[in-house]
Motif scaffolding. Sequence first.
Motif, PDB file in Angstrom:
ATOM      1  N   ALA B 546      41.334 -38.055  -1.837  1.00 29.68           N
ATOM      2  CA  ALA B 546      41.322 -38.608  -0.481  1.00 29.68           C
ATOM      3  C   ALA B 546      40.250 -37.910   0.323  1.00 29.68           C
ATOM      4  CB  ALA B 546      42.683 -38.405   0.169  1.00 29.68           C
ATOM      5  N   GLN B 547      39.345 -38.723   0.904  1.00 30.93           N
ATOM      6  CA  GLN B 547      38.261 -38.111   1.653  1.00 30.93           C
ATOM      7  C   GLN B 547      38.767 -37.561   2.972  1.00 30.93           C
ATOM      8  OE1 GLN B 547      35.334 -41.193   1.988  1.00 30.93           O
ATOM      9  NE2 GLN B 547      34.956 -41.172  -0.230  1.00 30.93           N
ATOM     10  N   HIS B 568      41.210 -34.104  -0.423  1.00 31.52           N
ATOM     11  CA  HIS B 568      42.561 -33.858  -0.914  1.00 31.52           C
ATOM     12  C   HIS B 568      42.678 -34.402  -2.322  1.00 31.52           C
ATOM     13  CE1 HIS B 568      43.496 -32.566   2.988  1.00 31.52           C
ATOM     14  NE2 HIS B 568      43.719 -33.753   3.555  1.00 31.52           N
ATOM     15  N   SER B 569      43.450 -33.708  -3.086  1.00 28.44           N
ATOM     16  CA  SER B 569      43.600 -34.087  -4.478  1.00 28.44           C
ATOM     17  C   SER B 569      44.969 -34.717  -4.704  1.00 28.44           C
ATOM     18  CB  SER B 569      43.459 -32.815  -5.330  1.00 28.44           C
ATOM     19  OG  SER B 569      43.824 -33.047  -6.653  1.00 28.44           O
ATOM     20  N   TRP B 570      44.969 -35.922  -5.311  1.00 28.03           N
ATOM     21  CA  TRP B 570      46.222 -36.641  -5.547  1.00 28.03           C
ATOM     22  C   TRP B 570      46.475 -36.775  -7.045  1.00 28.03           C
ATOM     23  CZ3 TRP B 570      50.083 -38.409  -2.598  1.00 28.03           C
ATOM     24  CH2 TRP B 570      49.869 -38.742  -1.257  1.00 28.03           C
ATOM     25  N   ALA B 585      54.682 -38.080  -6.971  1.00 28.25           N
ATOM     26  CA  ALA B 585      53.382 -38.029  -6.322  1.00 28.25           C
ATOM     27  C   ALA B 585      53.111 -36.575  -5.976  1.00 28.25           C
ATOM     28  CB  ALA B 585      53.389 -38.880  -5.051  1.00 28.25           C
ATOM     29  N   VAL B 586      51.905 -36.113  -6.299  1.00 29.02           N
ATOM     30  CA  VAL B 586      51.523 -34.726  -6.013  1.00 29.02           C
ATOM     31  C   VAL B 586      50.266 -34.766  -5.150  1.00 29.02           C
ATOM     32  CG1 VAL B 586      50.913 -32.491  -6.990  1.00 29.02           C
ATOM     33  CG2 VAL B 586      52.328 -34.079  -8.307  1.00 29.02           C
ATOM     34  N   LEU B 587      50.285 -33.977  -4.107  1.00 25.28           N
ATOM     35  CA  LEU B 587      49.099 -33.891  -3.282  1.00 25.28           C
ATOM     36  C   LEU B 587      48.744 -32.419  -3.078  1.00 25.28           C
ATOM     37  CD1 LEU B 587      47.359 -35.570  -0.805  1.00 25.28           C
ATOM     38  CD2 LEU B 587      48.516 -33.679   0.319  1.00 25.28           C
ATOM     39  N   VAL B 588      47.481 -32.105  -3.308  1.00 29.00           N
ATOM     40  CA  VAL B 588      47.014 -30.745  -2.997  1.00 29.00           C
ATOM     41  C   VAL B 588      45.942 -30.897  -1.929  1.00 29.00           C
ATOM     42  CG1 VAL B 588      45.958 -28.645  -3.873  1.00 29.00           C
ATOM     43  CG2 VAL B 588      47.489 -29.970  -5.338  1.00 29.00           C
ATOM     44  N   GLU B 589      46.245 -30.306  -0.767  1.00 32.22           N
ATOM     45  CA  GLU B 589      45.290 -30.435   0.336  1.00 32.22           C
ATOM     46  C   GLU B 589      44.003 -29.710  -0.018  1.00 32.22           C
ATOM     47  OE1 GLU B 589      46.674 -29.252   4.160  1.00 32.22           O
ATOM     48  OE2 GLU B 589      48.092 -30.913   4.317  1.00 32.22           O
ATOM     49  N   SER B 595      42.117 -34.758 -10.714  1.00 30.02           N
ATOM     50  CA  SER B 595      42.316 -34.314 -12.084  1.00 30.02           C
ATOM     51  C   SER B 595      42.359 -32.801 -12.178  1.00 30.02           C
ATOM     52  CB  SER B 595      41.165 -34.853 -12.941  1.00 30.02           C
ATOM     53  OG  SER B 595      39.938 -34.435 -12.349  1.00 30.02           O
ATOM     54  N   ARG B 596      41.727 -32.133 -11.224  1.00 36.73           N
ATOM     55  CA  ARG B 596      41.602 -30.689 -11.362  1.00 36.73           C
ATOM     56  C   ARG B 596      42.790 -29.930 -10.766  1.00 36.73           C
ATOM     57  NH1 ARG B 596      36.213 -28.854  -9.077  1.00 36.73           N
ATOM     58  NH2 ARG B 596      35.585 -30.730 -10.177  1.00 36.73           N
ATOM     59  N   SER B 597      43.284 -30.301  -9.553  1.00 36.27           N
ATOM     60  CA  SER B 597      44.349 -29.512  -8.924  1.00 36.27           C
ATOM     61  C   SER B 597      45.708 -30.166  -9.046  1.00 36.27           C
ATOM     62  CB  SER B 597      44.095 -29.292  -7.432  1.00 36.27           C
ATOM     63  OG  SER B 597      42.769 -29.458  -7.123  1.00 36.27           O
ATOM     64  N   ALA B 598      45.789 -31.457  -8.777  1.00 33.39           N
ATOM     65  CA  ALA B 598      47.111 -32.081  -8.672  1.00 33.39           C
ATOM     66  C   ALA B 598      47.692 -32.387 -10.046  1.00 33.39           C
ATOM     67  CB  ALA B 598      47.021 -33.356  -7.836  1.00 33.39           C
TER      68      ALA B 598
END
Lengths: 379, 629
Positions: B546-547, B568-570, B585-589, B595-598
């Motif tokens: 997410a931009q 943000h990484s989903w 659903a996983v979100l990493v701000e 692919s890398r964080s969430a």
Amino acid sequence: MEFRVHPVAIIRAILRPIDPPLFLLLAVLLAAALVIMQSASPARMEAQLVNTGVALTLMWITARVPSARLLSLALPLYVLGVVLLIGVALFGEISKGAQRWLDLGVARIQPSELMKIAMPLMLAWYFQQREGAIGLVEFLVAGVLLAVPVGLIVTQPDLGTSLLVAAAGLYVIFFAGLSWKLIVPLVVVAVVGLGSVVAFGDTLCQPDVDWQILREYQKHRVCTLLDPTSDPLGKGFHIIQSTIAIGSGGLFGKGWMLGTQTHLSFIPERHTDFIFAVMAEEFGLIGAVALLVVLFLLLLRGLMIASTAPTLGTRLLSGAITMIFFTYAFVNMGMVSGILPVVGVPLPFISYGGTALVTLCIGVGILMSVQRERAQSQS
Amino acid sequence: MTEFRSPEQEISRLRFRLVVAGLFMLVCLGLLAARFFYLQVMRFDYYHTRAEDNRIALVPVPPNRGTIVDRNGKVLARNFAAYTLEITPSQVDDLDDTIERLAEIVEISDYDRRRFKKFREDTKYFESVPIRTKLTDAEVARFIARRYMFRGVDVQARLFREYPQGDLFGHVVGYMGRINSRDVEQLEARGETANYRGTEHIGKRGLEESYEAELHGRTGSEQVEVDAGGRKVRLLSRQTAVPGNSLILTVDAGLQAVAGQAFGNRRGALVAIEPSTGGVLALVSAPSFDPNLFVDGISVADWKGLNESPDRPLLNRAIYSAYPPGSTFKPFMALAGLSLGKRTPQQAIADPGFFMFGGHRFMDDKVGGHGMVDLHTSIVQSCNTYYYQLANDLGIDAIAAFMRPFGFGQITGIDLPGEAEGVLPSPEWKRKRFKRPAQQKWFGGETISVGIGQGYNAYTPLQLATALSAVVNDGVMFKPHVVKYVVDPQTGARREVEPQPVRRIPLKPEHLAAVRAAMVDVNLRGTGARAFAGAAYTVGGKTGTAQVYSLRGTKYKEGNVAERLRDHSWFIAFAPADKPKIAMAVLVENGGFGSRSAAPIARQVIDYYLLGKRPPGQASEDEEAEDGE
């Protein structure tokens, strides 16, 4: 020759100064005091017993002293009292915002208490000196003799005691024959004054009204009486709770040791000034009226003694003492039942407190002394 | 003027005056007798009632609050009894002096004093206010011995809330706080004022707030005789309190722990749902907070730390923060294309690396494009161009109408307070959202952005997890819920919170199968392949980015951008693929590419849930289960 003294003779000797009716009535009151004290404050029973013993002993000693000797003590006692009052004003201890106690090193005394006896004694002695020539001048002198200590006590400030001392002196002046022409206007002024305070209580009790002659706490007391609910958690609490105690006692009372107001600490100062509320709650109207009857009989006996006393001084003294007893009782019960302001006056012979009990019993002793002399002079 | 009289005359005059005095006394004493008669006979009933009112007080007995446990019985919230030292200000003349004298007996810190002052403002004049909580036995004994010196002060046994799991469940369980004036208003509106007499705390957040009515119970009462100081002397009668109901959650504390720890010190959220029921298996918002801090009044320092932290630990990102879904929106777009007949699974487009619309070049991530792309490839490789075209073909109204039944842009109705709606963009939404006519107009280019989950799109992680659950549950969408059973602690009777199907979305099984198959391939050879390498189960997923910040014209490079401006990484996932037991659903701000964080977080959670496997370095269930019953 035998020096064996018969036991009955000893008892007779002990009993000789005692006036039986007076003593009987006093004994009923003191016994009632112990019964009520057991309920109001059992922890003070022992002290109350000691006080009672001391007071009765002093009564007996006083009763044995010839009344002429008692009257001759008037001037020294009066002078001592005034000196001590001045001492209090200059060096007295301050307790609860008022300067009443004088520490003599040995004991702390309250000179205003001494004045309660010394005042009528002094005036009775003075009028006796002027017997047969009592006129306006004598009454004026008596007025000054009265005003000095009363003024000193008022400034302590102790409104209750000063009123009682003033009353004691005024009773002597009344019995000494102050003209009705002067008495009636004085009474009218007093009644109108009190009446207007009651009538205009709302205005007078505004916080910013300064009463000039009375202290703030005295104003507070009067105002609280006029409207107890204006201060339900402060002084008004005392009056509200004590009238609840009396009223809830009903006709027969809740029973000894069963007064809820008493035992749940709703009655303030229940062992001293408000002890009548305890009694009225637990013994009801029956108990309260019985107390009134016993007190009235005691007062009647005092008046009888006054009317048959041998000298002018003793007549005035015993009349005044009787009236003081009455004043204590009336002011106290009137205050507890909510018809008079809260002034620190104990219920005579019942309230806890050594000084007052001793003063009152010395008064009884004086009455007995007067009565004994009459009995002797008749025999 | 002086009158001279004989002694006899003097005596008779004196006797007359004595008689007058006697009559006067009789009148006065008679007056008293009349007063007593008035009080004791005529007004007896009134004063009798007053005395009884004095004597008898109705003391509320607050009920025990219900406990909260996870699906396996692990305790998340419970009560413990502690002694508090309480002052009734109305009965104390000099409050400061009283507190000073108390400080000589028990320890009273500045914090205690400040808290006392604060509580007083929210308390009625005649109610007691705690000056110290959690007294030690020795302190209680010291105070009791001197209690007579302290009118209006007493020791009370109070129940306090305790959260053994600490910050792990902060956002789910919430916390209790002292009832303030706003709560009082709400209680009055609910007609619950009487039931809260004697209760000092109320649920402020999370389940403590949403299930307040269940947890609280019914307040009982005791008729007691009290003295003038308000102290209990004797019990006259009693109506017992009814304890509050306990909650058994759908949440798995073990899973929650794995998920929570997987975030490390990153910010983000995770919502895992059982698709067949809507039961929430884990709900994480990172960072979290320790609800125990709030139990007896949070200190200023702690409050500042929580409230002013740039990481905003008090924010429940899982249900309150809405983010553009990024590419996780693509499977839903694909379904829309299939269902609305704009695409078939076999239909392929040529991707030159961009999509031209209105003179503007919408770029693909892959320079030069993905070549020929069909629906399957578009999901596996996350091809933007495919979806630019699809969005354009569908049009914004059709997209919005298709997405709405999945719950996008609406509250899900989860049994937690404070849910955000998010934004499902549409021309209608834009008209309502903006004031000026120039802003209210919908542009075609905006539809293109929506197609890849950017633009005005903004959904909470909970919404995305719920929507995914519907997709993997053959179109049947359940309302997400955290509580599984409400238990009556006296009878043990359980009342199940029935799974509530919100709606059945009419989707063709072959369309669903096509999208799910593509999502499985994402984790086999697509953007999720690295995270799920060697997984012992089949798992569907989709990455998303997410931009946060639009970098026009410049090429986005993580290294160049401040951490908080990174994308943000989903990641959304479900497993096992054939019969999903978990959808999330996983979100990493600011986590960068999904692919890398969430995705690795999703992998750890599914590994634990399906295999019981813990990530290396995490304690096993038994070691940390000392709180469990």
